[in-house]
Design a protein around this motif. Structure first.
Motif, PDB file in Angstrom:
ATOM      1  N   PRO A 106       0.803  -1.233   0.000  1.00  0.00           N
ATOM      2  CA  PRO A 106       0.000   0.000   0.000  1.00  0.00           C
ATOM      3  C   PRO A 106       0.835   1.281   0.000  1.00  0.00           C
ATOM      4  CG  PRO A 106      -0.900  -1.565   1.580  1.00  0.00           C
ATOM      5  CD  PRO A 106       0.423  -2.110   1.121  1.00  0.00           C
ATOM      6  N   ALA A 107       1.947   1.277   0.736  1.00  0.00           N
ATOM      7  CA  ALA A 107       2.799   2.471   0.779  1.00  0.00           C
ATOM      8  C   ALA A 107       3.426   2.723  -0.597  1.00  0.00           C
ATOM      9  CB  ALA A 107       3.883   2.312   1.843  1.00  0.00           C
ATOM     10  N   ALA A 108       3.900   1.661  -1.239  1.00  0.00           N
ATOM     11  CA  ALA A 108       4.481   1.816  -2.582  1.00  0.00           C
ATOM     12  C   ALA A 108       3.418   2.289  -3.561  1.00  0.00           C
ATOM     13  CB  ALA A 108       5.094   0.488  -3.040  1.00  0.00           C
ATOM     14  N   TRP A 109       2.221   1.705  -3.481  1.00  0.00           N
ATOM     15  CA  TRP A 109       1.131   2.085  -4.390  1.00  0.00           C
ATOM     16  C   TRP A 109       0.775   3.556  -4.207  1.00  0.00           C
ATOM     17  CZ3 TRP A 109      -3.767   4.056  -3.988  1.00  0.00           C
ATOM     18  CH2 TRP A 109      -4.528   4.013  -5.166  1.00  0.00           C
ATOM     19  N   ARG A 110       0.665   4.016  -2.940  1.00  0.00           N
ATOM     20  CA  ARG A 110       0.325   5.430  -2.678  1.00  0.00           C
ATOM     21  C   ARG A 110       1.380   6.366  -3.258  1.00  0.00           C
ATOM     22  NH1 ARG A 110      -1.375   3.391   2.246  1.00  0.00           N
ATOM     23  NH2 ARG A 110       0.593   3.940   3.262  1.00  0.00           N
ATOM     24  N   ARG A 111       2.639   6.012  -3.111  1.00  0.00           N
ATOM     25  CA  ARG A 111       3.708   6.852  -3.643  1.00  0.00           C
ATOM     26  C   ARG A 111       3.676   6.890  -5.173  1.00  0.00           C
ATOM     27  NH1 ARG A 111       8.302   8.520  -0.819  1.00  0.00           N
ATOM     28  NH2 ARG A 111       8.187   8.200   1.406  1.00  0.00           N
ATOM     29  N   ILE A 112       3.468   5.740  -5.798  1.00  0.00           N
ATOM     30  CA  ILE A 112       3.376   5.692  -7.260  1.00  0.00           C
ATOM     31  C   ILE A 112       2.191   6.520  -7.725  1.00  0.00           C
ATOM     32  CG2 ILE A 112       2.927   4.198  -9.251  1.00  0.00           C
ATOM     33  CD1 ILE A 112       4.482   1.983  -7.675  1.00  0.00           C
ATOM     34  N   ARG A 113       1.070   6.375  -7.051  1.00  0.00           N
ATOM     35  CA  ARG A 113      -0.140   7.136  -7.399  1.00  0.00           C
ATOM     36  C   ARG A 113       0.105   8.639  -7.262  1.00  0.00           C
ATOM     37  NH1 ARG A 113      -4.453   6.280 -10.477  1.00  0.00           N
ATOM     38  NH2 ARG A 113      -5.980   7.817  -9.925  1.00  0.00           N
ATOM     39  N   LYS A 114       0.815   9.042  -6.191  1.00  0.00           N
ATOM     40  CA  LYS A 114       1.149  10.468  -5.984  1.00  0.00           C
ATOM     41  C   LYS A 114       2.013  10.982  -7.134  1.00  0.00           C
ATOM     42  CE  LYS A 114       4.524  11.871  -3.480  1.00  0.00           C
ATOM     43  NZ  LYS A 114       5.556  12.122  -2.511  1.00  0.00           N
ATOM     44  N   LEU A 115       2.967  10.165  -7.577  1.00  0.00           N
ATOM     45  CA  LEU A 115       3.835  10.557  -8.697  1.00  0.00           C
ATOM     46  C   LEU A 115       3.035  10.672  -9.999  1.00  0.00           C
ATOM     47  CD1 LEU A 115       6.905   8.347  -7.766  1.00  0.00           C
ATOM     48  CD2 LEU A 115       6.823  10.862  -7.727  1.00  0.00           C
ATOM     49  N   GLN A 116       2.046   9.812 -10.174  1.00  0.00           N
ATOM     50  CA  GLN A 116       1.183   9.887 -11.362  1.00  0.00           C
ATOM     51  C   GLN A 116       0.275  11.115 -11.283  1.00  0.00           C
ATOM     52  OE1 GLN A 116      -0.655   6.042 -10.984  1.00  0.00           O
ATOM     53  NE2 GLN A 116       0.715   5.117 -12.498  1.00  0.00           N
ATOM     54  N   ASP A 117      -0.374  11.307 -10.143  1.00  0.00           N
ATOM     55  CA  ASP A 117      -1.307  12.434  -9.983  1.00  0.00           C
ATOM     56  C   ASP A 117      -0.616  13.788 -10.109  1.00  0.00           C
ATOM     57  OD1 ASP A 117      -3.358  10.614  -9.611  1.00  0.00           O
ATOM     58  OD2 ASP A 117      -3.420  10.850  -7.418  1.00  0.00           O
ATOM     59  N   SER A 118       0.643  13.862  -9.692  1.00  0.00           N
ATOM     60  CA  SER A 118       1.372  15.127  -9.778  1.00  0.00           C
ATOM     61  C   SER A 118       1.922  15.378 -11.179  1.00  0.00           C
ATOM     62  CB  SER A 118       2.524  15.134  -8.770  1.00  0.00           C
ATOM     63  OG  SER A 118       3.501  14.176  -9.151  1.00  0.00           O
ATOM     64  N   GLY A 119       1.860  14.365 -12.048  1.00  0.00           N
ATOM     65  CA  GLY A 119       2.340  14.520 -13.415  1.00  0.00           C
ATOM     66  C   GLY A 119       3.800  14.160 -13.602  1.00  0.00           C
TER      67      GLY A 119
END
Length: 152
Positions: A35-48
């Motif tokens: 979950p922590a890795a997924w949240r970080r990847i998602r944050k990197l995607q959402d921020s562009g």
């Protein structure tokens, strides 16, 4: 610009090596929970920061043994809009990238072809007939080494 910590940079390096890795595989590699890795990847995607995931095809294995970089100078910038040229050149399947650049040429194109005679056909029948094309310079790719580039 987004602030990236060391873990974000390590995630980006891992994804640059293989973008198909799961969040759990990246988490195991970096000592994070899934979950922590997924949240970080998602944050990197959402921020562009992560714009897209793409396939890296081997053009030679697909029958396209020649890659040529073309420098294209438009003959009449005032008469033909840049958007018209970009739209027309992007419709040519052999043109892999279209880059609007500053310098001697207006555009840099990456073109793949089966062989030199196929490239000549694409050049003469498709590219040279585009609106506004003036001077063209071709550079044939001999070899390529890809590097991921700097992260942070």
């Amino acid at each position: 610009m987004i602030d990236l910590d060391t873990t974000d940079r390590l995630i980006l390096r891992a994804l640059t090596e293989d973008a198909t890795q799961s969040a759990s595989a990246i988490g195991r590699r970096l000592g994070l929970s899934q979950p922590a890795a997924w949240r970080r990847i998602r944050k990197l995607q959402d921020s562009g920061v992560i714009k897209a995931q793409r396939l890296d095809l081997d053009h030679e294995k697909l029958g396209f043994g020649v890659t040529v970089f073309l420098g294209v100078k438009l003959a009449t910038k005032g008469r033909v809009s840049l958007e018209d040229f970009e739209r027309a050149v992007s419709a040519i399947p052999e043109v892999q990238t279209v880059e609007h650049i500053l310098g001697l040429y207006d555009y840099r194109l990456r073109v793949v072809a089966r062989d030199i005679s196929d490239f000549e056909r694409v050049l003469r029948r498709r590219i040279m007939t585009l609106p506004g094309v003036g001077n063209v310079e071709a550079n044939v790719l001999l070899s390529e080494e890809r590097r991921p580039g700097p992260i942070g």
